[in-house]
Design an enzyme around this catalytic site. Structure first.
Site, PDB file in Angstrom:
ATOM      1  N   GLU A 133       0.343  -1.113   0.179  1.00  0.00           N
ATOM      2  CA  GLU A 133      -0.025  -0.034  -0.032  1.00  0.00           C
ATOM      3  C   GLU A 133       0.981   1.214  -0.113  1.00  0.00           C
ATOM      4  O   GLU A 133       1.386   1.509   1.143  1.00  0.00           O
ATOM      5  CB  GLU A 133      -1.187  -0.217   1.470  1.00  0.00           C
ATOM      6  N   CYS A 149      -1.628   9.364   2.054  1.00  0.00           N
ATOM      7  CA  CYS A 149      -1.429   9.058   1.044  1.00  0.00           C
ATOM      8  C   CYS A 149      -1.636   9.047  -0.260  1.00  0.00           C
ATOM      9  O   CYS A 149      -1.930   9.919  -1.512  1.00  0.00           O
ATOM     10  CB  CYS A 149      -1.065   7.217   1.380  1.00  0.00           C
TER      11      CYS A 149
HETATM   12  P1  NAD Z   1       8.811   4.711   4.798  1.00  0.00           P
HETATM   13  O1  NAD Z   1       8.851   3.542   3.194  1.00  0.00           O
HETATM   14  O2  NAD Z   1       9.994   5.544   4.449  1.00  0.00           O
HETATM   15  O3  NAD Z   1       8.752   3.321   5.681  1.00  0.00           O
HETATM   16  C1  NAD Z   1       7.702   2.299   5.761  1.00  0.00           C
HETATM   17  C2  NAD Z   1       8.324   2.111   6.763  1.00  0.00           C
HETATM   18  O4  NAD Z   1       9.200   0.368   6.347  1.00  0.00           O
HETATM   19  C3  NAD Z   1       8.544   1.911   8.343  1.00  0.00           C
HETATM   20  O5  NAD Z   1       7.856   0.733   9.243  1.00  0.00           O
HETATM   21  C4  NAD Z   1       9.823   1.538   8.009  1.00  0.00           C
HETATM   22  O6  NAD Z   1      10.922   1.507   9.197  1.00  0.00           O
HETATM   23  C5  NAD Z   1      10.171   0.224   7.239  1.00  0.00           C
HETATM   24  N1  NAD Z   1      11.078  -0.085   6.745  1.00  0.00           N
HETATM   25  C6  NAD Z   1      12.363   0.798   6.174  1.00  0.00           C
HETATM   26  N2  NAD Z   1      13.776   0.210   5.915  1.00  0.00           N
HETATM   27  C7  NAD Z   1      13.037  -1.036   5.575  1.00  0.00           C
HETATM   28  C8  NAD Z   1      13.492  -2.014   4.721  1.00  0.00           C
HETATM   29  N3  NAD Z   1      14.502  -2.703   4.115  1.00  0.00           N
HETATM   30  N4  NAD Z   1      12.670  -3.283   5.379  1.00  0.00           N
HETATM   31  C9  NAD Z   1      11.367  -3.399   6.067  1.00  0.00           C
HETATM   32  N5  NAD Z   1      11.121  -2.289   6.502  1.00  0.00           N
HETATM   33  C10 NAD Z   1      11.646  -1.098   6.076  1.00  0.00           C
HETATM   34  O7  NAD Z   1       7.338   5.187   4.506  1.00  0.00           O
HETATM   35  P2  NAD Z   1       7.027   6.822   5.014  1.00  0.00           P
HETATM   36  O8  NAD Z   1       8.020   7.107   5.023  1.00  0.00           O
HETATM   37  O9  NAD Z   1       7.134   6.309   6.090  1.00  0.00           O
HETATM   38  O10 NAD Z   1       5.855   6.572   4.856  1.00  0.00           O
HETATM   39  C11 NAD Z   1       4.962   7.723   4.016  1.00  0.00           C
HETATM   40  C12 NAD Z   1       4.821   7.110   2.765  1.00  0.00           C
HETATM   41  O11 NAD Z   1       4.624   5.758   3.110  1.00  0.00           O
HETATM   42  C13 NAD Z   1       4.727   7.691   1.578  1.00  0.00           C
HETATM   43  O12 NAD Z   1       4.990   7.940   0.023  1.00  0.00           O
HETATM   44  C14 NAD Z   1       2.744   7.291   1.655  1.00  0.00           C
HETATM   45  O13 NAD Z   1       1.851   8.075   0.503  1.00  0.00           O
HETATM   46  C15 NAD Z   1       2.961   5.864   1.966  1.00  0.00           C
HETATM   47  N6  NAD Z   1       1.480   6.085   2.830  1.00  0.00           N
HETATM   48  C16 NAD Z   1       0.708   5.007   1.910  1.00  0.00           C
HETATM   49  C17 NAD Z   1      -0.619   4.875   2.400  1.00  0.00           C
HETATM   50  C18 NAD Z   1      -1.095   3.701   1.683  1.00  0.00           C
HETATM   51  O14 NAD Z   1      -2.023   3.191   2.424  1.00  0.00           O
HETATM   52  N7  NAD Z   1      -1.316   4.062   0.284  1.00  0.00           N
HETATM   53  C19 NAD Z   1      -0.863   5.276   3.027  1.00  0.00           C
HETATM   54  C20 NAD Z   1       0.172   5.776   3.998  1.00  0.00           C
HETATM   55  C21 NAD Z   1       1.092   5.987   3.732  1.00  0.00           C
END
Ligand code: NAD
Length: 467
Positions: free
Chosen positions: A229, A263
């Site tokens: 997502e 998002c």
């Molecule tokens: P991010 O991808 O930086 O981090 C998300 C999660 O992934 C965090 O918990 C982080 O610790 C973890 N993570 C980081 N590196 C990882 C790895 N190598 N392996 C596994 N996990 C890892 O995202 P963010 O900055 O926290 O969130 C913002 C993003 O989320 C935006 O792009 C937003 O659009 C998206 N988002 C999508 C939805 C949806 O429903 N489509 C909802 C909310 C946010």
């Protein structure tokens, strides 16, 4: 070796909290415990599991003040922290009400009268959830609720940017008999996230496209299905038939919710020439009426940018747009107050599709507006993106629906914004393009993606039945 991660406060910029993630051995032991509890959880049946989930709502109420205070410190905003807690309870109740129907197993015959089948659902033993920082509580639980109701145990790894809510939330979980054996929430960063991929059977990842790709690759090499997502750059199309102030209200609401850190925020606006000036004027006046909550967390509509790097991205996107010829009608700056970073509600015009603000995800209270002449042009511009999360079309209903049908996105808001909450018990949507992968989070599919399907096919054999 013990790792400690300092955590920044979005209102002050100070590192005033820290987390110490579990090491691999500790995490493995906790995941083993969750797996050990899953059979008894499944044996409770849907009714028993729903009862435990509803008890979680009561437990959250008992810990309401501590969870709310932690969410406020994590995110720097008050109203949406309240909304997250209320939303969690609302979604849980809605899912409990539909679980029985969504999870019903099928049975049937075939064209061969001696052959019949039973369709059995076998939940994954342990589902992993990795979630982002923009809605820390809701997004760590939205898929956990359906996975738990489907019969799985769940291991959650929320974002390291907003981890303060984890401890009071875990205290609430600990009060719920049965649930505490099958639901755990782990502090940690990407390293812990990677281990969650390894230690679970399937996974819902909510976050950026960049990390989603890494998670997908890691899971694929272990033959695991993941549901991604991800982000978006959602367009809104405003037709000549739209009433300008009505359109402006939707655009502003869709762009500034949670300071744009959403998002499915509206991030690109295309307005048909006949109403372009009127819509721009009304969007500007509505944006200028918004207040930042700099002095009092309970006052104003705009909280700080939660993640400092995100504030940098906003600065970079505004600078890129201005360098390429965009004009600021209001706002235009990321400002510092007492160490925190707030983005002014911003309207940009004279924007072009090659600007980062139109191509990349923005995640801030910024509205870039472009004029168009024909409906074909609007569809082309809306589809000129690698994303496909959702889109809004505002104008005469039949025409708006027809245009919405041509835009590549999973959620299509006609004359409103993000109305999925109202219909999400049954309506389903998947992300198009780079906005995600896998089955729907909403509707009955939101439960069913956690089930493996077993077909028990029975040959009705007369000679055996006489034995
Ligand atoms: P991010 O991808 O930086 O981090 C998300 C999660 O992934 C965090 O918990 C982080 O610790 C973890 N993570 C980081 N590196 C990882 C790895 N190598 N392996 C596994 N996990 C890892 O995202 P963010 O900055 O926290 O969130 C913002 C993003 O989320 C935006 O792009 C937003 O659009 C998206 N988002 C999508 C939805 C949806 O429903 N489509 C909802 C909310 C946010």
């Amino acid at each position: 070796m013990t790792r400690t991660i300092p955590i920044r406060n979005p209102r002050t910029g100070a590192n005033d909290y820290a987390i110490t993630p579990l090491d691999r051995g500790q995490l493995e032991a906790r995941c083993r415990k969750l797996r050990a509890g899953q059979a008894a959880w499944l044996a409770l049946g849907i009714e028993g599991r729903a009862k435990a989930m509803l008890e979680l709502c009561d437990a959250v109420d008992r810990h309401y003040d501590a969870i709310l205070a932690a969410l406020c410190a994590d995110t720097g905003r008050y109203e949406w922290s309240v909304n997250e807690i209320e939303g969690l309870k609302g979604i849980t109740r809605m899912r409990c009400a539909t679980a029985e129907e969504a999870l019903a197993e099928a049975s049937g015959g075939s064209s061969d009268p001696t052959l019949r089948f039973q369709q059995q659902h076998v939940p994954y033993e342990l589902v992993g959830i990795i979630s982002p920082w923009n809605y820390p509580l809701i997004l760590c639980m939205i898929d956990a609720i359906t996975a738990l109701l489907a019969g799985s145990a769940v291991a959650i790894k929320p974002s390291e940017v907003t981890p303060r809510f984890i401890q009071p939330f875990r205290a609430a979980i600990a009060e719920v008999e049965h649930l505490r054996d099958v639901l755990d929430v782990f502090e940690g960063d990407g390293e812990t996230g990677g281990m969650i991929v390894d230690l679970t059977d399937t996974l819902v990842f909510t976050g950026s496209v960049r990390t989603g790709r890494k998670v997908q690759e890691r899971a694929a090499s272990q033959f695991k299905t993941v549901f991604l997502e991800l982000g978006g750059s959602d367009p809104a199309v405003v037709l000549d038939s739209a009433e300008p102030d009505f359109a402006a209200e939707i655009i502003v609401r869709g762009s500034v919710e949670n300071s744009g850190q959403l998002c499915c925020a509206i991030e690109r606006v295309y307005v048909q020439r006949g109403v372009y000036d009127a819509v721009c004027e009304r969007v500007v006046s509505r944006m200028q009426a918004l207040r930042m909550n700099t002095d009092d967390i309970k006052e104003g509509e705009l909280g700080p940018i939660i993640f400092a790097r995100q504030a940098e991205i906003l600065r970079e996107q505004i600078a890129d747009a201005l360098a390429k010829g965009a004009r600021v009608l209001t706002g235009g700056k990321v400002v510092e107050h007492g160490g925190g970073l707030w983005c002014e509600p911003t309207v940009l015009v004279d924007v072009t599709q090659d600007m980062a603000i139109m191509r990349d995800e923005t995640f801030g209270p910024i509205v870039p507006i472009m004029a168009f002449d024909t409906e074909d042009e609007a569809v082309r511009l809306a589809n000129d993106t690698e994303f496909g999360l959702s889109a809004a079309v505002i104008g005469e209903e039949a025409k708006a629906i027809a245009i919405g049908g041509r835009i590549n996105a999973g959620g299509m808001w006609i004359n409103d914004f993000d109305t999925m909450g109202g219909v999400g018990a049954r309506a389903e949507k998947t992300a198009f393009g780079c906005s995600g992968l896998g089955g729907t989070r909403y509707g009955y599919g939101g439960f069913r993606r956690f089930l493996r399907k077993k077909a028990i096919v029975i040959r009705c054999c007369r000679s055996l039945s006489r034995m």
